[in-house]
Motif scaffolding. Structure first.
Motif, PDB file in Angstrom:
ATOM      1  N   THR A   9      19.063  44.230  55.132  1.00  0.00           N
ATOM      2  CA  THR A   9      19.028  43.245  56.135  1.00  0.00           C
ATOM      3  C   THR A   9      20.622  42.841  56.422  1.00  0.00           C
ATOM      4  O   THR A   9      21.210  42.457  55.483  1.00  0.00           O
ATOM      5  N   PHE A  10      20.958  42.620  57.545  1.00  0.00           N
ATOM      6  CA  PHE A  10      22.368  42.175  57.884  1.00  0.00           C
ATOM      7  C   PHE A  10      22.179  40.991  58.718  1.00  0.00           C
ATOM      8  O   PHE A  10      21.296  40.529  59.285  1.00  0.00           O
ATOM      9  N   GLY A  11      23.306  40.117  58.381  1.00  0.00           N
ATOM     10  CA  GLY A  11      23.253  38.826  59.380  1.00  0.00           C
ATOM     11  C   GLY A  11      22.768  37.561  58.810  1.00  0.00           C
ATOM     12  O   GLY A  11      22.683  37.362  57.676  1.00  0.00           O
ATOM     13  N   CYS A  12      22.182  36.861  59.582  1.00  0.00           N
ATOM     14  CA  CYS A  12      21.771  35.474  59.489  1.00  0.00           C
ATOM     15  C   CYS A  12      20.384  35.448  58.788  1.00  0.00           C
ATOM     16  O   CYS A  12      19.697  36.453  58.522  1.00  0.00           O
ATOM     17  N   GLN A  13      20.176  34.118  58.199  1.00  0.00           N
ATOM     18  CA  GLN A  13      18.542  33.918  57.558  1.00  0.00           C
ATOM     19  C   GLN A  13      17.636  34.406  58.573  1.00  0.00           C
ATOM     20  O   GLN A  13      16.502  34.755  57.827  1.00  0.00           O
ATOM     21  N   MET A  14      17.656  34.191  59.758  1.00  0.00           N
ATOM     22  CA  MET A  14      16.461  34.473  60.537  1.00  0.00           C
ATOM     23  C   MET A  14      16.074  36.024  60.350  1.00  0.00           C
ATOM     24  O   MET A  14      15.028  36.467  60.510  1.00  0.00           O
ATOM     25  N   GLU A  52      31.768  41.976  66.331  1.00  0.00           N
ATOM     26  CA  GLU A  52      31.827  43.491  66.341  1.00  0.00           C
ATOM     27  C   GLU A  52      31.749  44.379  64.954  1.00  0.00           C
ATOM     28  O   GLU A  52      31.050  45.147  64.880  1.00  0.00           O
ATOM     29  N   LYS A  53      32.334  43.385  64.123  1.00  0.00           N
ATOM     30  CA  LYS A  53      32.162  44.019  62.877  1.00  0.00           C
ATOM     31  C   LYS A  53      30.750  44.441  62.100  1.00  0.00           C
ATOM     32  O   LYS A  53      30.445  45.417  61.581  1.00  0.00           O
ATOM     33  N   ALA A  54      29.950  43.397  62.390  1.00  0.00           N
ATOM     34  CA  ALA A  54      28.635  43.235  61.949  1.00  0.00           C
ATOM     35  C   ALA A  54      28.079  44.421  62.799  1.00  0.00           C
ATOM     36  O   ALA A  54      26.933  44.897  62.047  1.00  0.00           O
ATOM     37  N   ALA A  55      28.180  44.538  63.874  1.00  0.00           N
ATOM     38  CA  ALA A  55      27.483  45.812  64.591  1.00  0.00           C
ATOM     39  C   ALA A  55      27.934  47.132  64.205  1.00  0.00           C
ATOM     40  O   ALA A  55      27.232  48.064  64.063  1.00  0.00           O
ATOM     41  N   GLU A  56      29.251  47.319  63.962  1.00  0.00           N
ATOM     42  CA  GLU A  56      29.760  48.577  63.561  1.00  0.00           C
ATOM     43  C   GLU A  56      29.225  48.968  62.171  1.00  0.00           C
ATOM     44  O   GLU A  56      28.972  50.046  62.008  1.00  0.00           O
ATOM     45  N   LYS A  57      29.024  47.916  61.269  1.00  0.00           N
ATOM     46  CA  LYS A  57      28.409  48.319  59.975  1.00  0.00           C
ATOM     47  C   LYS A  57      27.165  49.216  60.133  1.00  0.00           C
ATOM     48  O   LYS A  57      26.902  50.056  59.284  1.00  0.00           O
ATOM     49  N   GLY A  86      16.203  44.279  65.070  1.00  0.00           N
ATOM     50  CA  GLY A  86      17.414  43.206  65.269  1.00  0.00           C
ATOM     51  C   GLY A  86      17.924  43.401  66.355  1.00  0.00           C
ATOM     52  O   GLY A  86      17.782  44.231  67.365  1.00  0.00           O
ATOM     53  N   CYS A  87      19.201  42.756  66.393  1.00  0.00           N
ATOM     54  CA  CYS A  87      19.913  42.307  67.599  1.00  0.00           C
ATOM     55  C   CYS A  87      20.876  43.486  67.990  1.00  0.00           C
ATOM     56  O   CYS A  87      21.133  43.553  69.314  1.00  0.00           O
ATOM     57  N   VAL A  88      21.347  44.403  67.110  1.00  0.00           N
ATOM     58  CA  VAL A  88      21.909  45.649  67.738  1.00  0.00           C
ATOM     59  C   VAL A  88      21.114  46.311  68.446  1.00  0.00           C
ATOM     60  O   VAL A  88      21.385  46.907  69.258  1.00  0.00           O
ATOM     61  N   ALA A  89      19.809  46.598  67.657  1.00  0.00           N
ATOM     62  CA  ALA A  89      18.851  47.351  68.372  1.00  0.00           C
ATOM     63  C   ALA A  89      18.590  46.790  69.815  1.00  0.00           C
ATOM     64  O   ALA A  89      18.520  47.595  70.872  1.00  0.00           O
ATOM     65  N   GLN A  90      18.620  45.535  70.110  1.00  0.00           N
ATOM     66  CA  GLN A  90      18.242  44.894  71.302  1.00  0.00           C
ATOM     67  C   GLN A  90      19.176  45.250  72.408  1.00  0.00           C
ATOM     68  O   GLN A  90      19.145  45.570  73.669  1.00  0.00           O
ATOM     69  N   ILE A  96      22.453  53.696  70.469  1.00  0.00           N
ATOM     70  CA  ILE A  96      22.096  53.970  68.981  1.00  0.00           C
ATOM     71  C   ILE A  96      21.456  55.343  69.162  1.00  0.00           C
ATOM     72  O   ILE A  96      22.012  56.270  68.280  1.00  0.00           O
ATOM     73  N   LEU A  97      20.290  55.705  70.127  1.00  0.00           N
ATOM     74  CA  LEU A  97      19.824  56.923  70.127  1.00  0.00           C
ATOM     75  C   LEU A  97      20.749  58.028  70.369  1.00  0.00           C
ATOM     76  O   LEU A  97      20.677  59.070  70.101  1.00  0.00           O
ATOM     77  N   SER A  98      21.661  57.800  71.307  1.00  0.00           N
ATOM     78  CA  SER A  98      22.744  58.952  71.421  1.00  0.00           C
ATOM     79  C   SER A  98      23.619  59.180  70.436  1.00  0.00           C
ATOM     80  O   SER A  98      23.932  60.260  70.350  1.00  0.00           O
TER      81      SER A  98
END
Ligand code: SAM
Ligand code: SF4
Length: 459
Positions: A9-14, A52-57, A86-90, A96-98
């Protein structure tokens, strides 16, 4: 049956809450949680897109998973499924798939109740990767099974999702969608189940949780203040918290709940982002710095014990030295017990990212350093002010040393002290004797009297 599921899990408590619910939804398909990625038959990355950092991870994590997936296949261990949620997927599903064609499933925050079907589809083979980043008409909460595993003494409960505020720096309205509140009855039922399985503190979650307006027993919309009063009636629920709030959504009923409901902890995370009125307007926060100051004054009047936390962004496009100085002034005026601060990170598709006047990286870095220095000093001062006080501590488990317990003060500070471990889940009065860097140390008040020190257990 007997397959292993590893969720990172990355990011927030949600996202922490969502990960637990994804595990619940996969339990009937035979997936049991594991703490070791090496054992996993399926890995879910529950991602964060806020900076951006969170997404690149996520992409670097996927690179590592690809090697593991190949190793397992070569060793005859079968195919390890990889899902990105989660949100990067959204926000970046196709990308992501490419960039990572070995990913099997891409799912957004609003479709994780459909995860078992997606797993079935890809396990059957032949269909290629599955991508589901819709905002479906049905409510995922209506389709999720009840919680499979207890959450422990301190639990999260999502009551609201999405956001309609559209702060100009923020991706949440785009990745989580429009604001939606769960009905009061569903929230109360889940809270009761959590308490029945041992939870004693519940943190109500939402991207903008105090915008909550769930349907109540009278068919009308209830706000967060009214919901908290109903939750406070649950026997065995000692503590209630909520996060994250917007200053504009702090209504009278919620402020009064801070006055009247003893279970509502005297600690509030209320992001302000900036102390400059021009920047606040450019962020579309719809309040001024002085309105925030007055709100805090009202809250402190009804609850003098209230400690405050906040979020800050430095280097929002066009922020001048004087505007940054206004943020430092606001911090000095309010006094925070803890806070989170970030360098502004342009997020694709948000209005602020299109502003040409971006602040250079080194200026953002210097501003962040001075802000964090001030916030750290305030946090240290707040912690030191607890020295010699007796605080009610909710015991969450054992500490690192034998005979030691670990709990939290009303202000979320971790507190270590010696005591009997069968008291996990109780609230003990602890006299604070030492201030460590990241925690407090104390002794049970009235230790010779044993149980009386734990008398607040039924608060
Ligand atoms: N709903 C909350 C509110 O109204 O402030 C915040 C939710 S957001 C998940 C958590 C924090 O991330 C924000 O308060 C903000 O400080 C920070 N944040 C959001 N977008 C950001 C960005 N583009 N760059 C830097 N920090 C950001
Ligand atoms: Fe993002 Fe919070 Fe603003 Fe909503 S209120 S747009 S979640 S920062």
């Amino acid at each position: 049956m007997g397959k292993k599921l590893f969720i990172k899990t990355f990011g927030c408590q949600m996202n922490v809450y969502d990960s637990a619910r994804m595990a619940d939804s996969l339990a009937p398909s035979g997936y049991l949680p594991t703490d070791s990625v090496d054992d996993a038959d399926m890995v879910v990355l529950n991602t964060c897109h806020i900076r951006e950092k969170a997404a690149e991870k996520v992409y670097s994590e996927l690179g590592r998973l690809r090697l593991l997936q190949e190793e397992k296949l070569q060793a005859g261990g079968g195919k390890m499924l990889i899902a990105v949620a989660g949100c990067v997927a959204q926000a970046e599903g196709d990308e992501i798939l490419s960039r990572a064609p070995y990913v099997d499933i891409v799912l957004g925050p609003q479709t994780y109740h459909r995860l078992p079907e997606m797993v079935e589809d890809v396990s059957a083979g032949g269909s290629g990767p599955v991508i589901d980043i819709e905002f479906p008409a049905e409510d995922k909460f209506d389709h999720l099974p009840e919680e499979a595993a207890p959450q422990g003494v301190s639990a999260f409960l999502s009551i609201q999702e999405g956001c309609d505020r559209f702060c100009t720096f923020c991706v949440v309205p785009y990745t989580r969608g429009a604001e939606q509140s769960r009905p009061v009855s569903a929230v109360v039922a889940e809270a009761r189940r959590l308490v029945a399985t041992g939870s004693r503190e519940i943190t109500l979650l939402g991207q903008n949780v105090n915008a909550y307006h769930g349907t109540g027993s009278d068919g009308k919309d209830w706000g967060l203040g009214r919901l908290i009063r109903v939750l406070a009636e649950i026997d065995g629920l000692h503590r209630i918290r909520y996060t994250t709030s917007h200053p504009r959504d702090m209504d009278d009923a919620l402020i009064e709940a801070h006055r009247d409901v003893p279970q509502l902890m005297p600690f509030l995370h209320l992001p302000v982002q900036s102390g400059s009125d021009r920047i606040l307007a450019a962020m579309n926060r719809r309040h001024t710095a002085d309105e925030y100051r007055s709100l805090i004054e009202r809250l402190r009047t009804v609850q003098p014990e209230l400690a405050l936390s906040s979020d800050f962004i430095v280097g929002f496009p066009g922020e001048t030295d004087a505007e940054f100085a206004a943020t430092l002034r606001l911090v000095n005026d309010i006094g925070f017990s803890q806070a989170f601060s970030f360098k502004y990170s342009p997020r694709p598709g948000t209005p602020a990212a299109a502003i040409s006047d971006q602040v250079p990286e080194e200026i953002k870095r210097d501003r962040l350093e001075s802000l964090q220095q001030l916030l750290r000093a305030q946090q240290d001062a707040f912690n030191h002010a607890q020295l010699g006080r007796t605080l009610p501590v909710l015991i969450e488990g054992s500490g690192r040393q034998p005979g030691q317990l670990l709990g939290r003060s009303p202000y979320l500070q971790p507190v270590h002290f010696d005591g009997p471990d069968h008291r996990v889940g109780y609230v003990a009065d602890v006299c604070i004797a030492e201030i460590m860097t990241n925690s407090l140390r104390g002794t049970l008040a009235l230790p010779e009297a044993g149980d009386p020190a734990l008398r607040r257990a039924s608060v």
